[in-house]
Design an enzyme around this catalytic site. Structure first.
Site, PDB file in Angstrom:
ATOM      1  N   GLU A  90       0.838  -1.202   0.000  1.00  0.00           N
ATOM      2  CA  GLU A  90       0.000   0.000   0.000  1.00  0.00           C
ATOM      3  C   GLU A  90       0.870   1.249   0.000  1.00  0.00           C
ATOM      4  OE1 GLU A  90      -3.334   2.085   2.978  1.00  0.00           O
ATOM      5  OE2 GLU A  90      -2.761  -0.017   3.230  1.00  0.00           O
ATOM      6  N   GLU A  96      -2.982  10.709   2.337  1.00  0.00           N
ATOM      7  CA  GLU A  96      -4.172  10.811   3.186  1.00  0.00           C
ATOM      8  C   GLU A  96      -4.293  12.213   3.761  1.00  0.00           C
ATOM      9  OE1 GLU A  96      -5.442   6.798   5.115  1.00  0.00           O
ATOM     10  OE2 GLU A  96      -3.377   7.199   5.684  1.00  0.00           O
TER      11      GLU A  96
END
Length: 381
Positions: free
Chosen positions: A171, A175
């Site tokens: 990943e 964010e």
């Protein structure tokens, strides 16, 4: 990341997803990171949410290491250079359970939640009852440069995200906790491991931005075989070398597997989330916020996404290579990613690898070795 960290909350997951799971699939057992006891032949595919099943469980997010065999999951649609805009949303499938693996028909699927059109942008909607919205690309990227031009939310506890996520939980993240609209946060995970063996935190904060809710910024993930860079508006704000991720056991903790692009808005500031997650996101969501009461939802806007594939991608003209598959054996410490002509469609005849070509860079036919470790993704921070 998978909102709202569904892998860490499988009981809640069942309640949230069982209604759509039965539309095309069924599950019989949990398979989260279960290499020693994989899914049975009757329900061979380990879905991204950690349950064995059939049908759509075998598409994007299907974990080959925990499935019945390495080829139980359908092959992953191969990367193509693209520039996605959202004034026309006809290539977005709004219910991912109806996706059959045909990446030539749809570019994105809505995995949960609701999207709307907003002056040519894609609006991702968050309400108190819908659990947020997540889109996934139908095609996978195996190294490349991915950029998203977007506006984030601005509410404490509400997180906007632009990430890449592989079927084995590699990943790479951008964010944006809504309580801070002058910064973005970069992060990465390897095989679902939150922190490397050294104990260091992989996340970093990059400030000094003009209001991310009111202004578009372009966030970039430049993911290459040996170097990973995060950029904002074309400027590099962080660089990670693969060589710097080797742990004390000599295992490289670097994202290395084909990944979908995901865009989301999700509720981190709710009572079911761990306290650390709530604090990181800026506290509990205020559902009485005037923005929410006037519109009936929170939202984030996506203007465009661009993808430039690396190495042997895009596939040469007239090539029959259409997919990625995982090679080797389940017990291999260095499984390979193979470029294949095997169909990605759910209803296609089973095919181990078709006519495989080992993934290479610069036209060199070499195996792309991947470290195999199965971590437990139990908490956010």
């Amino acid at each position: 990341m998978i909102p709202p960290r569904l892998l860490a909350a499988t009981p809640l997951l069942l309640a949230a997803f069982s209604g759509i799971a039965y539309a095309t699939s069924w599950f019989v057992a949990s398979c989260v990171f279960n290499v020693t006891s994989p899914c049975p032949a009757s329900a061979p595919c380990c879905s991204e949410f950690g349950f064995c099943g059939t049908g759509s469980f075998c598409l994007g997010g299907c974990n080959p290491f925990s499935s019945n065999t390495l080829d139980s999951c359908r092959p992953e649609p191969i990367c193509q250079n693209a520039n996605y805009t959202f004034a026309d949303q006809s290539r977005i499938l709004t219910n991912s359970t109806f996706f059959d693996g045909n990446a030539t028909e749809y570019d994105w699927t809505v995995d949960e939640g609701t999207i709307q059109s907003s002056n040519g942008d894609l609006a991702m909607i968050l309400t108190q009852t819908n659990g947020g919205t997540r889109l996934s690309s139908t095609r996978f990227v195996h190294y490349g440069t991915i950029s998203a031009k977007l506006k984030t939310g601005r509410w404490g506890g509400v997180v906007t995200a632009f990430i890449t996520m592989s079927d084995v939980k590699d990943e790479i993240d951008w964010e944006f906790p809504g309580a801070n609209t002058t910064a973005g946060q970069s992060n990465f995970f390897w095989q679902g491991v939150i922190r490397p063996a050294t104990g260091a935190n992989n996340g970093q904060t990059h400030g000094g931005l003009t209001d991310t809710f009111s202004n578009y910024h372009t966030y970039t993930i430049d993911w290459q075989p040996d170097t990973l860079k995060w950029l904002i508006d074309g400027a590099v704000v962080r660089t990670l070398k693969k060589s710097d991720t080797v742990n004390s056991a000599g295992v490289t903790n670097y994202p290395s597997t084909p990944s979908r692009i995901q865009l989301s808005i999700w509720p981190a500031g709710i009572s079911s989330e761990p306290q650390g997650t709530v604090e990181w996101a800026g506290g509990m969501i205020n559902w009485n916020d005037p923005d929410y009461t006037s519109a009936g939802h929170f939202y984030a806007l996506v203007h465009s996404v661009s993808v430039t594939c690396t190495g042997t991608q895009p596939v040469p003209p007239n090539s029959d290579l259409v997919s990625y598959v995982y090679g080797g054996n389940r017990s291999d410490t260095s499984p390979t990613i193979i470029y294949s002509n095997s169909s990605t469609l759910l209803n296609a005849a089973p095919s181990r690898f078709g006519s495989p070509v080992l993934g290479g860079l610069g036209g060199v036919t070499v195996a792309l070795t991947l470290g195999l470790a199965l971590g437990v993704n139990a908490m956010l921070l």
